[in-house]
Design a protein around this motif. Structure first.
Motif, PDB file in Angstrom:
ATOM      1  N   ALA A   3       0.633  -0.753  -0.256  1.00 20.29           N
ATOM      2  CA  ALA A   3      -0.405   0.359  -0.203  1.00 20.29           C
ATOM      3  C   ALA A   3       1.101   1.296  -0.181  1.00 20.29           C
ATOM      4  N   ARG A   4       0.423   2.040  -0.917  1.00 14.00           N
ATOM      5  CA  ARG A   4       1.150   2.646  -0.807  1.00 14.00           C
ATOM      6  C   ARG A   4       2.065   3.930   0.285  1.00 14.00           C
ATOM      7  N   GLY A   5       2.909   4.657   0.737  1.00 12.81           N
ATOM      8  CA  GLY A   5       2.382   5.552   2.126  1.00 12.81           C
ATOM      9  C   GLY A   5       3.220   4.155   2.805  1.00 12.81           C
ATOM     10  N   VAL A   6       2.906   3.566   3.174  1.00 13.11           N
ATOM     11  CA  VAL A   6       2.520   2.781   4.680  1.00 13.11           C
ATOM     12  C   VAL A   6       3.346   1.794   4.667  1.00 13.11           C
ATOM     13  N   CYS A   7       4.263   1.379   5.774  1.00 13.02           N
ATOM     14  CA  CYS A   7       4.823   0.615   6.009  1.00 13.02           C
ATOM     15  C   CYS A   7       4.772  -0.112   7.184  1.00 13.02           C
ATOM     16  N   CYS A   8       5.692  -1.326   7.087  1.00 14.32           N
ATOM     17  CA  CYS A   8       5.300  -2.514   8.363  1.00 14.32           C
ATOM     18  C   CYS A   8       6.166  -2.082   9.787  1.00 14.32           C
ATOM     19  N   GLY A   9       5.039  -1.491  10.600  1.00 13.58           N
ATOM     20  CA  GLY A   9       5.979  -1.375  11.477  1.00 13.58           C
ATOM     21  C   GLY A   9       5.097  -1.662  13.342  1.00 13.58           C
ATOM     22  N   CYS A  10       5.724  -0.871  14.523  1.00 15.59           N
ATOM     23  CA  CYS A  10       4.735  -0.387  15.403  1.00 15.59           C
ATOM     24  C   CYS A  10       4.841   1.613  15.558  1.00 15.59           C
ATOM     25  N   PHE A  11       3.755   1.474  15.567  1.00 17.39           N
ATOM     26  CA  PHE A  11       3.938   3.573  15.854  1.00 17.39           C
ATOM     27  C   PHE A  11       3.519   3.585  16.647  1.00 17.39           C
ATOM     28  N   TYR A  12       3.232   4.610  17.333  1.00 24.76           N
ATOM     29  CA  TYR A  12       2.093   5.996  18.876  1.00 24.76           C
ATOM     30  C   TYR A  12       2.016   6.610  18.231  1.00 24.76           C
ATOM     31  N   LEU A  13       1.488   7.892  18.151  1.00 20.90           N
ATOM     32  CA  LEU A  13       0.911   9.495  18.305  1.00 20.90           C
ATOM     33  C   LEU A  13       1.295  10.123  20.049  1.00 20.90           C
ATOM     34  N   TYR A  14       1.656  11.351  19.204  1.00 15.83           N
ATOM     35  CA  TYR A  14       2.108  11.869  20.339  1.00 15.83           C
ATOM     36  C   TYR A  14       2.174  13.799  20.104  1.00 15.83           C
ATOM     37  N   GLY A  15       1.710  13.952  20.965  1.00 18.06           N
ATOM     38  CA  GLY A  15       1.619  15.929  20.398  1.00 18.06           C
ATOM     39  C   GLY A  15       0.547  16.333  20.635  1.00 18.06           C
ATOM     40  N   LYS A  16      -0.362  17.949  20.154  1.00 15.70           N
ATOM     41  CA  LYS A  16      -1.234  18.572  20.221  1.00 15.70           C
ATOM     42  C   LYS A  16      -1.613  17.848  18.549  1.00 15.70           C
ATOM     43  N   ASN A  17      -0.939  18.216  17.470  1.00 11.47           N
ATOM     44  CA  ASN A  17      -0.971  17.562  16.651  1.00 11.47           C
ATOM     45  C   ASN A  17      -0.110  16.313  16.275  1.00 11.47           C
ATOM     46  N   PRO A  18      -0.713  15.155  16.629  1.00 14.65           N
ATOM     47  CA  PRO A  18      -0.347  13.862  16.897  1.00 14.65           C
ATOM     48  C   PRO A  18       0.496  14.000  16.065  1.00 14.65           C
ATOM     49  N   THR A  19       1.597  12.940  15.548  1.00 10.92           N
ATOM     50  CA  THR A  19       2.264  12.727  15.015  1.00 10.92           C
ATOM     51  C   THR A  19       2.980  11.282  15.165  1.00 10.92           C
ATOM     52  N   ARG A  20       3.322  10.576  14.173  1.00 16.32           N
ATOM     53  CA  ARG A  20       3.446   9.046  13.936  1.00 16.32           C
ATOM     54  C   ARG A  20       5.403   9.121  15.183  1.00 16.32           C
ATOM     55  N   HIS A  21       5.809   8.473  15.356  1.00 19.82           N
ATOM     56  CA  HIS A  21       7.046   7.969  16.487  1.00 19.82           C
ATOM     57  C   HIS A  21       6.791   6.179  16.261  1.00 19.82           C
ATOM     58  N   TYR A  22       7.806   6.370  15.692  1.00 18.70           N
ATOM     59  CA  TYR A  22       7.853   3.909  14.862  1.00 18.70           C
ATOM     60  C   TYR A  22       8.638   3.733  15.881  1.00 18.70           C
ATOM     61  N   LEU A  23       8.569   2.310  16.478  1.00 20.52           N
ATOM     62  CA  LEU A  23       9.056   1.843  17.589  1.00 20.52           C
ATOM     63  C   LEU A  23       9.916   1.505  16.406  1.00 20.52           C
ATOM     64  N   PRO A  24      11.729   1.384  16.868  1.00 19.55           N
ATOM     65  CA  PRO A  24      12.967   0.613  16.142  1.00 19.55           C
ATOM     66  C   PRO A  24      12.532  -0.608  16.027  1.00 19.55           C
ATOM     67  N   MET A  25      12.763  -1.591  14.920  1.00 15.90           N
ATOM     68  CA  MET A  25      12.193  -2.567  15.025  1.00 15.90           C
ATOM     69  C   MET A  25      14.198  -3.375  14.813  1.00 15.90           C
ATOM     70  N   VAL A  26      14.510  -4.464  15.853  1.00 16.45           N
ATOM     71  CA  VAL A  26      15.192  -4.588  15.908  1.00 16.45           C
ATOM     72  C   VAL A  26      15.949  -6.135  15.400  1.00 16.45           C
ATOM     73  N   GLU A  27      14.817  -7.095  14.999  1.00 10.75           N
ATOM     74  CA  GLU A  27      14.599  -8.202  14.242  1.00 10.75           C
ATOM     75  C   GLU A  27      14.003  -8.516  13.628  1.00 10.75           C
ATOM     76  N   VAL A  28      14.076  -9.674  12.421  1.00  8.53           N
ATOM     77  CA  VAL A  28      13.360 -10.273  11.677  1.00  8.53           C
ATOM     78  C   VAL A  28      13.846 -11.232  10.849  1.00  8.53           C
ATOM     79  N   ASP A  29      12.453 -12.039  11.120  1.00  6.04           N
ATOM     80  CA  ASP A  29      13.043 -13.630  11.037  1.00  6.04           C
ATOM     81  C   ASP A  29      11.736 -13.631  10.213  1.00  6.04           C
ATOM     82  N   ALA A  30      12.024 -14.319   8.527  1.00  4.14           N
ATOM     83  CA  ALA A  30      10.612 -14.665   8.632  1.00  4.14           C
ATOM     84  C   ALA A  30      10.916 -16.290   7.779  1.00  4.14           C
ATOM     85  N   HIS A  31       9.448 -16.839   7.640  1.00  4.67           N
ATOM     86  CA  HIS A  31      10.079 -18.456   6.989  1.00  4.67           C
ATOM     87  C   HIS A  31       8.867 -18.598   6.041  1.00  4.67           C
TER      88      HIS A  31
END
Length: 381
Positions: A3-31
């Protein structure tokens, strides 16, 4: 495509005008298990909460449903404490899987496991099956900037990315080759990773990609060459928890009495002044997509035009990992800096330099502001 402009990940919203803050991904294992022309992937991801004082009350996990894949299961766990997950559809797009995860303590790591299935792209003419994992599924590892909610950040150690693909074809088939035009792989023929002790057979193979401390910088592409992949087939699946509940997927590959065609493909790229800004950026993105989607073994090259014409390679090269890397490097340097928009010379030059024994396909990428449109180019027989 994801999907255009959408990446896989975890984020939370913060601020008066909420913006996304993504949690760093530290490991990926795909089978992934490929069965004939279907795939089932289990994706394991780990994200770290770098907040040092407070837990995140609500975090949102998104997964773009690229190439029509369907999510089967989702699970999450945190190393300490409890989380709450709620399955739902993203408000941004119908082709984005979204779920809410709460109560992620400061400095802790959340582990996500998601299973999804899909039908693979197929080139019946040459017997190739193509499997892809977009780079958007494995965004760049890194650090999270300090936010008003945190007094400091905690450095993390990225463990890296591992992709394992086991191929199991139907009886009577034969796998002749597994290759990747995008990455260097470790390949084992006649066995799969989950049953390495079983007697080797021609219908099995396995491929592994390991990137220590690194994410995918580009889409992962795997090409499987096997016999009889274009035969009609049915896949029956039993529900894991509901008795007498089944699903069938039928695959019918159209066959036409046409002679095989391995054309020479030339991308004619407009680099005139009118392509400055977003236009040339879109061309670069489109070229990256086209290059990764080319069928293996064809001849291709890139022609740039404006007031002048230039060819990247005098003659087209065969599509393989080496030529793909060269072309992608060249595409990253494209700029709108060749004056006017005279496509006629580019077409004439392409026709003149073509391989005479191959059909020629020209793909033009331009904003349409072409000079001398009234002129025609004689096409040779």
């Amino acid at each position: 495509m994801a999907a255009r402009g959408v990446c896989c990940g975890c984020f939370y919203l913060y601020g008066k005008n909420p913006t996304r803050h993504y949690l760093p991904m530290v490991e990926v294992d795909a089978h992934t298990i490929i069965l004939n022309i279907t795939s089932r992937t289990k994706l394991y991801q780990s994200f770290t909460n770098l907040l040092t004082k407070e837990p995140i009350e609500k975090c949102i996990y998104t997964f773009p449903l690229y190439d029509g894949v369907s999510v089967k299961t989702f699970d999450d766990a945190v190393s300490r404490g409890e989380t709450a997950g709620l399955l739902g559809q993203s408000e941004e797009a119908s082709d984005v899987f979204s779920t809410s995860v709460g109560n992620i303590p400061a400095g802790e790591t959340i582990h996500v496991e998601i299973s999804y299935i899909g039908e693979l792209k197929q080139d019946a003419e040459v017997g190739d099956i193509r499997f892809t994992i977009p780079a958007a599924i494995v965004p760049r590892f890194g650090y999270q900037s300090a936010t008003p909610q945190a007094s400091a950040t905690i450095p993390i150690e990225a463990k890296g990315t591992k992709v394992t693909v086991d191929v199991n074809m139907a009886d009577g088939s034969r796998i002749s080759n597994i290759q990747s035009p995008s990455h260097h792989l470790s390949v084992s023929m006649r066995v799969i990773s989950t049953a390495s002790e079983v007697d080797p057979v021609m219908t099995r193979a396995s491929a592994t990609l390991s990137l220590s401390g690194k994410p995918l910088k580009k889409d992962f592409v795997l090409i499987v060459k096997a016999k009889d992949t274009d035969n009609p087939n049915l896949v029956l699946e039993h529900h894991s928890t509901i008795a007498n509940y089944r699903a069938i997927m039928a695959t019918l590959v159209p066959k036409f009495a046409l002679p095989p065609s391995r054309p020479e493909i030339v991308f004619i790229v407009d680099r005139s002044g009118s392509m400055q800004g977003s236009n040339i950026s879109m061309v670069v993105s489109a070229m990256r997509f086209f290059l990764e989607a080319l069928p293996s073994g064809i001849m291709f090259k890139i022609c740039s035009f404006g007031s002048d014409v230039s060819f990247f390679w005098r003659k087209s090269k065969m599509y393989d990992r080496g030529s793909l890397a060269e072309a992608e490097k060249h595409v990253s340097t494209l700029r709108a800096n060749i004056g006017g928009t005279e496509i006629l010379s580019a077409i004439k030059g392409t026709v003149k330099r073509r391989y005479k024994n191959l059909p020629l396909e020209m793909i033009s990428l331009t904003d349409g502001a072409i000079w001398q449109q009234e002129k025609r180019v004689p096409i040779p027989e």
